[in-house]
Write a protein that holds these residues in place. Sequence first.
Motif, PDB file in Angstrom:
ATOM      1  N   GLY A 405      48.730  15.104  74.946  1.00 14.28           N
ATOM      2  CA  GLY A 405      47.479  14.483  75.344  1.00 14.28           C
ATOM      3  C   GLY A 405      46.313  14.761  74.419  1.00 14.28           C
ATOM      4  O   GLY A 405      45.192  14.975  74.884  1.00 14.28           O
ATOM      5  N   ASP A 406      46.566  14.797  73.104  1.00 16.23           N
ATOM      6  CA  ASP A 406      45.506  14.934  72.109  1.00 16.23           C
ATOM      7  C   ASP A 406      44.655  16.190  72.317  1.00 16.23           C
ATOM      8  O   ASP A 406      43.431  16.107  72.463  1.00 16.23           O
ATOM      9  N   PRO A 407      45.275  17.374  72.317  1.00 14.71           N
ATOM     10  CA  PRO A 407      44.497  18.599  72.548  1.00 14.71           C
ATOM     11  C   PRO A 407      43.652  18.983  71.344  1.00 14.71           C
ATOM     12  O   PRO A 407      43.903  18.536  70.219  1.00 14.71           O
ATOM     13  N   VAL A 408      42.650  19.816  71.571  1.00 13.53           N
ATOM     14  CA  VAL A 408      41.930  20.464  70.471  1.00 13.53           C
ATOM     15  C   VAL A 408      42.890  21.448  69.818  1.00 13.53           C
ATOM     16  O   VAL A 408      43.515  22.280  70.499  1.00 13.53           O
ATOM     17  N   ILE A 409      43.035  21.361  68.494  1.00 10.85           N
ATOM     18  CA  ILE A 409      43.991  22.196  67.766  1.00 10.85           C
ATOM     19  C   ILE A 409      43.258  23.075  66.757  1.00 10.85           C
ATOM     20  O   ILE A 409      42.384  22.594  66.030  1.00 10.85           O
ATOM     21  N   TYR A 410      43.609  24.337  66.726  1.00 12.32           N
ATOM     22  CA  TYR A 410      43.228  25.229  65.628  1.00 12.32           C
ATOM     23  C   TYR A 410      44.510  25.678  64.944  1.00 12.32           C
ATOM     24  O   TYR A 410      45.433  26.161  65.621  1.00 12.32           O
ATOM     25  N   VAL A 411      44.592  25.490  63.647  1.00  8.95           N
ATOM     26  CA  VAL A 411      45.737  26.024  62.904  1.00  8.95           C
ATOM     27  C   VAL A 411      45.498  27.529  62.781  1.00  8.95           C
ATOM     28  O   VAL A 411      44.549  27.970  62.124  1.00  8.95           O
ATOM     29  N   THR A 412      46.347  28.303  63.419  1.00  6.26           N
ATOM     30  CA  THR A 412      46.133  29.749  63.528  1.00  6.26           C
ATOM     31  C   THR A 412      46.968  30.554  62.530  1.00  6.26           C
ATOM     32  O   THR A 412      46.898  31.777  62.514  1.00  6.26           O
ATOM     33  N   GLY A 413      47.740  29.870  61.704  1.00  4.08           N
ATOM     34  CA  GLY A 413      48.506  30.552  60.669  1.00  4.08           C
ATOM     35  C   GLY A 413      49.273  29.564  59.821  1.00  4.08           C
ATOM     36  O   GLY A 413      50.032  28.752  60.334  1.00  4.08           O
ATOM     37  N   ASN A 414      49.017  29.607  58.507  1.00  4.70           N
ATOM     38  CA  ASN A 414      49.772  28.781  57.564  1.00  4.70           C
ATOM     39  C   ASN A 414      49.664  29.444  56.203  1.00  4.70           C
ATOM     40  O   ASN A 414      48.561  29.776  55.759  1.00  4.70           O
ATOM     41  N   GLY A 415      50.793  29.686  55.564  1.00  6.47           N
ATOM     42  CA  GLY A 415      50.767  30.352  54.270  1.00  6.47           C
ATOM     43  C   GLY A 415      52.168  30.589  53.769  1.00  6.47           C
ATOM     44  O   GLY A 415      53.149  30.193  54.398  1.00  6.47           O
ATOM     45  N   VAL A 416      52.256  31.256  52.630  1.00 11.96           N
ATOM     46  CA  VAL A 416      53.554  31.460  51.994  1.00 11.96           C
ATOM     47  C   VAL A 416      53.618  32.871  51.422  1.00 11.96           C
ATOM     48  O   VAL A 416      52.608  33.457  51.033  1.00 11.96           O
ATOM     49  N   SER A 417      54.830  33.400  51.373  1.00 13.23           N
ATOM     50  CA  SER A 417      55.038  34.764  50.887  1.00 13.23           C
ATOM     51  C   SER A 417      55.555  34.751  49.460  1.00 13.23           C
ATOM     52  O   SER A 417      55.897  33.708  48.907  1.00 13.23           O
ATOM     53  N   GLU A 418      55.598  35.942  48.899  1.00 12.49           N
ATOM     54  CA  GLU A 418      56.388  36.125  47.680  1.00 12.49           C
ATOM     55  C   GLU A 418      57.277  37.335  47.904  1.00 12.49           C
ATOM     56  O   GLU A 418      56.914  38.254  48.630  1.00 12.49           O
ATOM     57  N   LYS A 419      58.434  37.314  47.308  1.00 10.82           N
ATOM     58  CA  LYS A 419      59.372  38.424  47.450  1.00 10.82           C
ATOM     59  C   LYS A 419      59.709  38.869  46.041  1.00 10.82           C
ATOM     60  O   LYS A 419      60.720  38.470  45.469  1.00 10.82           O
ATOM     61  N   MET A 420      58.823  39.680  45.468  1.00 10.69           N
ATOM     62  CA  MET A 420      58.959  40.047  44.059  1.00 10.69           C
ATOM     63  C   MET A 420      58.829  41.550  43.911  1.00 10.69           C
ATOM     64  O   MET A 420      57.965  42.176  44.513  1.00 10.69           O
ATOM     65  N   ILE A 421      59.668  42.115  43.097  1.00  5.51           N
ATOM     66  CA  ILE A 421      59.580  43.548  42.819  1.00  5.51           C
ATOM     67  C   ILE A 421      58.368  43.823  41.929  1.00  5.51           C
ATOM     68  O   ILE A 421      57.634  44.773  42.119  1.00  5.51           O
ATOM     69  N   CYS A 422      58.133  42.936  40.963  1.00  5.95           N
ATOM     70  CA  CYS A 422      56.999  43.127  40.056  1.00  5.95           C
ATOM     71  C   CYS A 422      55.708  42.655  40.734  1.00  5.95           C
ATOM     72  O   CYS A 422      55.723  41.958  41.735  1.00  5.95           O
ATOM     73  N   THR A 423      54.584  43.060  40.151  1.00  4.83           N
ATOM     74  CA  THR A 423      53.285  42.653  40.662  1.00  4.83           C
ATOM     75  C   THR A 423      52.895  41.325  40.036  1.00  4.83           C
ATOM     76  O   THR A 423      52.981  41.154  38.838  1.00  4.83           O
ATOM     77  N   GLU A 424      52.471  40.384  40.862  1.00  4.92           N
ATOM     78  CA  GLU A 424      52.053  39.083  40.330  1.00  4.92           C
ATOM     79  C   GLU A 424      50.837  38.586  41.104  1.00  4.92           C
ATOM     80  O   GLU A 424      50.946  38.205  42.261  1.00  4.92           O
ATOM     81  N   LEU A 425      49.675  38.674  40.452  1.00  4.00           N
ATOM     82  CA  LEU A 425      48.443  38.216  41.084  1.00  4.00           C
ATOM     83  C   LEU A 425      48.145  36.756  40.766  1.00  4.00           C
ATOM     84  O   LEU A 425      47.307  36.151  41.413  1.00  4.00           O
ATOM     85  N   CYS A 426      48.809  36.198  39.760  1.00 10.64           N
ATOM     86  CA  CYS A 426      48.606  34.790  39.396  1.00 10.64           C
ATOM     87  C   CYS A 426      49.586  33.929  40.192  1.00 10.64           C
ATOM     88  O   CYS A 426      50.589  33.440  39.660  1.00 10.64           O
ATOM     89  N   ASP A 427      49.300  33.782  41.461  1.00 10.19           N
ATOM     90  CA  ASP A 427      50.234  33.176  42.426  1.00 10.19           C
ATOM     91  C   ASP A 427      50.088  31.653  42.456  1.00 10.19           C
ATOM     92  O   ASP A 427      49.631  31.079  43.449  1.00 10.19           O
ATOM     93  N   ASP A 428      50.511  31.006  41.378  1.00 10.05           N
ATOM     94  CA  ASP A 428      50.366  29.549  41.298  1.00 10.05           C
ATOM     95  C   ASP A 428      51.142  28.831  42.401  1.00 10.05           C
ATOM     96  O   ASP A 428      50.725  27.773  42.879  1.00 10.05           O
TER      97      ASP A 428
END
Length: 555
Positions: A405-428
Motif C-alpha cells: 500500500g505504498d508505505p513510507v520507505i527509508y533505506v536502512t542499509g545498503n553497501g558492499v564489503s571487501e574481503k582482502m588481506i591487504c589494505t586498500e583504501l582506493c575502493d573503486d
Amino acid sequence: MLQHSVLRICQFLLLALCIFASEDFDWTKNERGSFQYGTFPSGFSWGAGSSAYQTEGAWDKDGKGKSIWDVFSHKRGKIHLNDTGDSSCEGYYKIKDDIALMKDMKLNHYLFSISWPRILPSGIKNDYINDKGIEHYNNLINMLLENRITPIVTLYHWDQSQVLEEKYGGWQNSSMVNFFNDFANLCFERFGNRVKYWITFNNPWSVAVEGYETGEHAPGLKMRGTGAYNAAHNIIMAHAKVWHTYDAKWRNKQKGMVGISLSADWGEPVDITNQRDIEAAERYVQFYLGWFATPLFHGDYPQIMKDYIGRKSAQQGLSSSRLPTFSPQEKSYVRGTCDFLGISHFTTRYITQKNFPSNRGSSYFTDRDLAELVDPQWPDPGSEWLYSVPWGFRRLLSFVKTQYGDPVIYVTGNGVSEKMICTELCDDWRMQYLRDYINEMLKAVKDGVNVKGYTAWSLLDKFEWDEGYSERFGLYYVDFGSKNKPRYPKASVQYYKRIISSNGFPNQREIESWKRKALETCTSSNQLLAAARRKSKEDKEHADMPKVWPVHDEV
C-alpha cells in the motif's frame, strides 16, 4: 478513549483502501535501462549506519551486562579466527571523533542501535537500570543534534541480554514480548524527547533463521523447522506491542515515528516467461520479506507460507502447522503497526522451482521448494553471498510499493564489503556499487516509490558477526591492529559526499569527475596509513627488544 478508538478504525479503513487500490506486481516486466541523471526530492535524507555490538567495544565496562553475542563470540570456533567484538572500533569511547567524520561528510542522519544490556544489564527493567549506559546514549544523541545530524535509533540489533536467553530461552519464549516492551518504553521515556525515528528490530530474518535455525549466529541454536518460525512470531508480537505503547503513551507528546527494518534480497525468476519460476521467485521474497511485512501491513502471514508449511507439516504427520497462527485479535493487533518501513538490501538471486520431499526432514529452507542461483558474470567484490546486481534494488522497491500500500520507505542499509588481506583504501568497486544502487533507487523514486532516505552501510569497518574482521563494509577503514583503532577515509567517502551534496546525479560531466577526484584523495590516506603501520611495527619491535641493564660489581 472513544477518540482513540475512532482514530484506529479510520487508520484501518485507510489501510484497507490502500491495499484495495494497490496494483499487482508485474513479474514479467524487468526494465534494465541505462544510467539515469537527476536528483532526489528536496528534503531527501542521506546517512550512514552502524550497530552497538559491531562498533562499541567496551563489552564489560561501566556496568554493561553480557549479551548473547558476548557469550557466543567467546566460544572457540564460532567466529572466523575466534575474533570477538570485545573492543571492535572502540566506538564507545570515540563518539566525538566519529561524529566529526559524519559532519565532514554532511550526513543528514546517523542510524545506530542501543545495546539492551548496556542499559538493562539483565534485560529486565525491574532488576536494574544502568545510569552510565543511559548517559552514554544521551551524550551520543545530544552531540548528533548539536551537529545537526538526525538520530535514527534501532532498539534491537541482535545483542539481547544473555540472562534472558538462559532464564527464558530468548525469542523462543513469548515473555520476551513484555521484556522488550519495557526496554523500549524506557528508551522512549529517556530519549524520546530528542529521537523522532525509532526502529524496533533490524533484520529479524537473521535473528530468527541464523540464531535459531542454522545456529550461525547467537544464541547458536539449531531448532530446524520450528525455531525460526517461533522466534519470528514473538518478534512480530513484540514489535506490535512497542508500536502500540508508543502510540498510546508517547506519540502525542513526542511526535515521533516507529517502524521496523527488514532485510531482503531480491529474487528474480530464472525465466520470466515460466510460471513455475515466477511462483518460486515470489515464494522466495514472501518467505524473506513478506514473512514479517505481511503481518504488519495486512494482519497475517503470506498465504503461500501458510500453504507450503502447513502442507509439509501434515505430510510429516504433525497435527498442526509448524508456522504459528495469529488469533483474530492478534491479527487486528499487529496490522497497521508501521509508521515507516525500513528496507535493508544488498544483493539479488535468480530463483527456480526445486522440490524438497517432506520426508527428508523439515527446515525453513526446504519449506520453500526453490533453488537460489547466481550469474557468474555478476561482480562479487567481497562477501561470498554479496553480488552486485543493482537492478534488483529497483525491483524490490517496486514490489514493496505494490504489496504494502505504498508505505513510507527509508533505506536502512545498503553497501558492499571487501574481503582482502591487504589494505586498500582506493575502493573503486564500492564507488561503483554506490553509484549503481543509488541510481536504481532514484529510478524507483521517479517510478513513484515513496523513498524518503538512504543509509549507506556502514560508516566504519566493524565486527562482521560470524565473519569476524575478515570482511569490511566501512566507508572508513579502521586499523584494528592499532590500540587506538584509528579511522582512515576510503575513496568512497569523497564519492558518497559528492552524491549527498548534489542530492543525486546532476549531469554526466560532473559525475565522471567524482571518481577521479576521490581516487586522488585516497592515495594520501594510503600513505598516512602506511606510515602509521611502520611506526606501530617499529614501536612493537622496540618493546620486544630484550632489556639490558648495567651490571655493578658488588662492593
